[in-house]
Design a protein around this motif. Structure first.
Motif, PDB file in Angstrom:
ATOM      1  N   GLN A  50       0.818  -1.211   0.000  1.00  0.00           N
ATOM      2  CA  GLN A  50       0.000   0.000   0.000  1.00  0.00           C
ATOM      3  C   GLN A  50       0.856   1.266   0.000  1.00  0.00           C
ATOM      4  N   ASP A  51       2.126   1.142   0.328  1.00  0.00           N
ATOM      5  CA  ASP A  51       3.001   2.318   0.353  1.00  0.00           C
ATOM      6  C   ASP A  51       4.410   1.923  -0.073  1.00  0.00           C
ATOM      7  N   PRO A  52       4.749   2.110  -1.346  1.00  0.00           N
ATOM      8  CA  PRO A  52       6.073   1.730  -1.856  1.00  0.00           C
ATOM      9  C   PRO A  52       7.216   2.538  -1.255  1.00  0.00           C
ATOM     10  N   ARG A  53       6.886   3.657  -0.567  1.00  0.00           N
ATOM     11  CA  ARG A  53       7.947   4.461   0.041  1.00  0.00           C
ATOM     12  C   ARG A  53       8.660   3.711   1.156  1.00  0.00           C
ATOM     13  N   HIS A  54       7.987   2.705   1.742  1.00  0.00           N
ATOM     14  CA  HIS A  54       8.593   1.945   2.839  1.00  0.00           C
ATOM     15  C   HIS A  54       9.883   1.271   2.405  1.00  0.00           C
ATOM     16  N   ALA A  55       9.883   0.696   1.207  1.00  0.00           N
ATOM     17  CA  ALA A  55      11.077   0.018   0.703  1.00  0.00           C
ATOM     18  C   ALA A  55      12.228   1.005   0.539  1.00  0.00           C
ATOM     19  N   GLN A  56      11.927   2.194   0.022  1.00  0.00           N
ATOM     20  CA  GLN A  56      12.972   3.200  -0.167  1.00  0.00           C
ATOM     21  C   GLN A  56      13.508   3.705   1.168  1.00  0.00           C
ATOM     22  N   LEU A  57      12.632   3.816   2.168  1.00  0.00           N
ATOM     23  CA  LEU A  57      13.072   4.254   3.495  1.00  0.00           C
ATOM     24  C   LEU A  57      14.071   3.270   4.092  1.00  0.00           C
ATOM     25  N   THR A  58      13.852   1.975   3.853  1.00  0.00           N
ATOM     26  CA  THR A  58      14.773   0.962   4.363  1.00  0.00           C
ATOM     27  C   THR A  58      16.143   1.121   3.717  1.00  0.00           C
ATOM     28  N   ILE A  59      16.169   1.324   2.399  1.00  0.00           N
ATOM     29  CA  ILE A  59      17.436   1.524   1.688  1.00  0.00           C
ATOM     30  C   ILE A  59      18.103   2.813   2.155  1.00  0.00           C
ATOM     31  N   ASP A  60      17.305   3.869   2.328  1.00  0.00           N
ATOM     32  CA  ASP A  60      17.852   5.139   2.823  1.00  0.00           C
ATOM     33  C   ASP A  60      18.495   4.959   4.196  1.00  0.00           C
ATOM     34  N   ALA A  61      17.863   4.147   5.044  1.00  0.00           N
ATOM     35  CA  ALA A  61      18.401   3.909   6.387  1.00  0.00           C
ATOM     36  C   ALA A  61      19.782   3.270   6.308  1.00  0.00           C
ATOM     37  N   ILE A  62      19.947   2.275   5.444  1.00  0.00           N
ATOM     38  CA  ILE A  62      21.240   1.600   5.296  1.00  0.00           C
ATOM     39  C   ILE A  62      22.294   2.572   4.772  1.00  0.00           C
ATOM     40  N   GLN A  63      21.906   3.395   3.810  1.00  0.00           N
ATOM     41  CA  GLN A  63      22.869   4.280   3.155  1.00  0.00           C
ATOM     42  C   GLN A  63      23.238   5.500   3.996  1.00  0.00           C
ATOM     43  N   ASN A  64      22.322   5.972   4.837  1.00  0.00           N
ATOM     44  CA  ASN A  64      22.525   7.271   5.484  1.00  0.00           C
ATOM     45  C   ASN A  64      22.662   7.260   7.003  1.00  0.00           C
ATOM     46  N   ILE A  65      22.183   6.213   7.676  1.00  0.00           N
ATOM     47  CA  ILE A  65      22.305   6.175   9.134  1.00  0.00           C
ATOM     48  C   ILE A  65      23.669   5.610   9.525  1.00  0.00           C
ATOM     49  N   PRO A  66      24.440   6.278  10.373  1.00  0.00           N
ATOM     50  CA  PRO A  66      25.779   5.804  10.744  1.00  0.00           C
ATOM     51  C   PRO A  66      25.740   4.707  11.810  1.00  0.00           C
ATOM     52  N   PHE A  67      25.150   3.557  11.482  1.00  0.00           N
ATOM     53  CA  PHE A  67      25.004   2.467  12.438  1.00  0.00           C
ATOM     54  C   PHE A  67      26.271   1.612  12.496  1.00  0.00           C
ATOM     55  N   ASP A  68      26.417   0.874  13.580  1.00  0.00           N
ATOM     56  CA  ASP A  68      27.533  -0.061  13.748  1.00  0.00           C
ATOM     57  C   ASP A  68      27.060  -1.507  13.729  1.00  0.00           C
ATOM     58  N   MET A  69      25.759  -1.703  13.883  1.00  0.00           N
ATOM     59  CA  MET A  69      25.213  -3.056  13.959  1.00  0.00           C
ATOM     60  C   MET A  69      23.800  -3.071  13.382  1.00  0.00           C
ATOM     61  N   VAL A  70      23.494  -4.162  12.674  1.00  0.00           N
ATOM     62  CA  VAL A  70      22.148  -4.368  12.140  1.00  0.00           C
ATOM     63  C   VAL A  70      21.531  -5.574  12.837  1.00  0.00           C
ATOM     64  N   PHE A  71      20.323  -5.398  13.344  1.00  0.00           N
ATOM     65  CA  PHE A  71      19.545  -6.531  13.834  1.00  0.00           C
ATOM     66  C   PHE A  71      18.458  -6.796  12.798  1.00  0.00           C
ATOM     67  N   TYR A  72      18.540  -7.949  12.174  1.00  0.00           N
ATOM     68  CA  TYR A  72      17.507  -8.337  11.209  1.00  0.00           C
ATOM     69  C   TYR A  72      16.588  -9.330  11.909  1.00  0.00           C
ATOM     70  N   ILE A  73      15.288  -9.008  11.954  1.00  0.00           N
ATOM     71  CA  ILE A  73      14.325  -9.840  12.672  1.00  0.00           C
ATOM     72  C   ILE A  73      13.662 -10.819  11.710  1.00  0.00           C
ATOM     73  N   LEU A  74      13.840 -12.107  11.983  1.00  0.00           N
ATOM     74  CA  LEU A  74      13.189 -13.158  11.217  1.00  0.00           C
ATOM     75  C   LEU A  74      11.957 -13.630  11.976  1.00  0.00           C
ATOM     76  N   ASN A  75      10.853 -13.784  11.287  1.00  0.00           N
ATOM     77  CA  ASN A  75       9.634 -14.317  11.896  1.00  0.00           C
ATOM     78  C   ASN A  75       9.699 -15.841  11.824  1.00  0.00           C
ATOM     79  N   ALA A  76       9.788 -16.506  12.968  1.00  0.00           N
ATOM     80  CA  ALA A  76       9.950 -17.961  12.997  1.00  0.00           C
ATOM     81  C   ALA A  76       8.794 -18.684  12.320  1.00  0.00           C
ATOM     82  N   THR A  77       7.630 -18.040  12.274  1.00  0.00           N
ATOM     83  CA  THR A  77       6.454 -18.698  11.682  1.00  0.00           C
ATOM     84  C   THR A  77       6.337 -18.447  10.182  1.00  0.00           C
ATOM     85  N   GLN A  78       7.202 -17.560   9.644  1.00  0.00           N
ATOM     86  CA  GLN A  78       7.131 -17.242   8.212  1.00  0.00           C
ATOM     87  C   GLN A  78       8.523 -17.233   7.592  1.00  0.00           C
ATOM     88  N   LEU A  79       9.318 -18.185   7.976  1.00  0.00           N
ATOM     89  CA  LEU A  79      10.709 -18.242   7.522  1.00  0.00           C
ATOM     90  C   LEU A  79      10.776 -18.597   6.034  1.00  0.00           C
TER      91      LEU A  79
END
Length: 316
Positions: free
Chosen positions: A107-136
């Motif tokens: 319903q909102d394609p901007r969400h995907a771009q926001l995720t990419i923007d976060a990777i490119q522009n936020i000065p993070f040191d660690m990424v936590f990727y959350i996997l849903n155990a019921t939808q692996l």
């Protein structure tokens, strides 16, 4: 980061010991929300910004309902929140947590771009990727993981990726959905996408959050009390199940076991129910996550120039 409804907001809420971020079984995060810890803060203040960078609104003592309202506002691109968060992470000063939207919201394609923007522009040191155990292994999840891997590969700075296998309490052991087997499947899935020897922490983020809230005296809703009772029953059956199934560095596993042993022996000077809450936090996977964060931040502090270290000590 994660696809929608995997539990990103619940994960952050568990880390800060408060359900400030709205969490539900639907797309709930629509913008990037940054939470910054400040030891000197007397209140939790927040601001929200438009896509052109303009300040839209600000609140001094922000509540969950206000954040939910901002998050559902199409004009808002990001929210910045600062306060003395109830986090066990040490050092806490300077800790910043970034919650990103699930990019698979059609319903909102901007969400995907926001995720990419976060990777490119936020000065993070660690990424936590959350996997849903019921939808692996869903198509949406594989697409996002591939995008995240490709974007991270282009970064010219060090970072660490940790995978949280959330909602493992929803696995049905009677139908053969073994926790250990599920972690091994997640490991093979991540290796197939291209992640080398991924660290995987099985977790029940809601159990961690409820234990944290009870420890600091915050009330649980009726639904949360019922869920908490269920978590407690599962924990009492095998308190080391999640830790034994995890794929984490040996030093993390040993320290979590040591923490649980020490906590178990504190019954003489700690009420039994409070001791049990600390153990439940460890069982839920939260202790492993906190130790991973602490270890990373200690390494970063050690690598800083002497002047930066002094500045950090003063601010802490």
């Amino acid at each position: 980061m994660a696809t929608m409804s995997a539990g990103k907001s619940s994960f952050i809420n568990a880390l800060i010991g408060d359900d400030l971020l709205h969490a539900a079984n639907e797309a709930t995060t629509a913008c990037i929300t940054t939470l910054s810890h400040d030891d000197q803060s007397k209140s939790t203040s927040a601001c929200c910004y438009a896509y052109n960078g303009d300040l839209l609104d600000s609140v001094v003592n922000v509540q969950a309902e206000q954040l939910k309202t901002w998050n559902s506002d199409d004009r808002v691109k990001n929210i910045a929140l600062q306060g003395n968060l109830s986090t066990y992470c040490r050092p806490a000063q300077g800790l910043a947590l970034h919650d990103t939207p699930g990019p698979n919201n059609s319903q909102d394609p901007r969400h995907a771009q926001l995720t990419i923007d976060a990777i490119q522009n936020i000065p993070f040191d660690m990424v936590f990727y959350i996997l849903n155990a019921t939808q692996l292994g869903t198509r949406d999840d594989r697409t996002l993981l591939t995008t995240v891997k490709n974007e991270l590969a282009q970064l010219q700075r060090p970072h660490e990726v940790i995978f949280i296998l959330n909602k493992v309490d929803q696995l049905d052991c009677e139908k053969g959905e073994s926790l250990t087997k599920h972690v091994e499947q997640a490991f093979a899935y991540l290796v197939d996408i291209g992640f080398t020897n991924p660290t995987i922490v099985p977790m029940i983020a809601n159990a961690a959050l409820y234990a944290r809230k009870k420890l600091i005296g915050k009330p649980l809703s009726r639904k949360q009390r019922l869920e908490f009772a269920n978590f407690r029953d599962i924990y009492l059956q095998d308190s080391s199940a999640l830790l034994n199934a995890s794929r984490v560095p040996d030093v993390i596993s040993k320290n979590v076991k040591k923490y649980m042993q020490i906590t178990s022996r504190k019954t003489t000077d700690t009420p039994a129910d409070k001791s049990e809450l600390y153990l439940l936090m460890a069982y839920s996977g939260l202790a492993a996550v906190v130790l991973i964060i602490n270890r990373q931040r200690a390494a970063l502090l050690q690598a800083q120039p002497r002047k930066e270290k002094a500045k950090h000590k003063v601010s802490a």
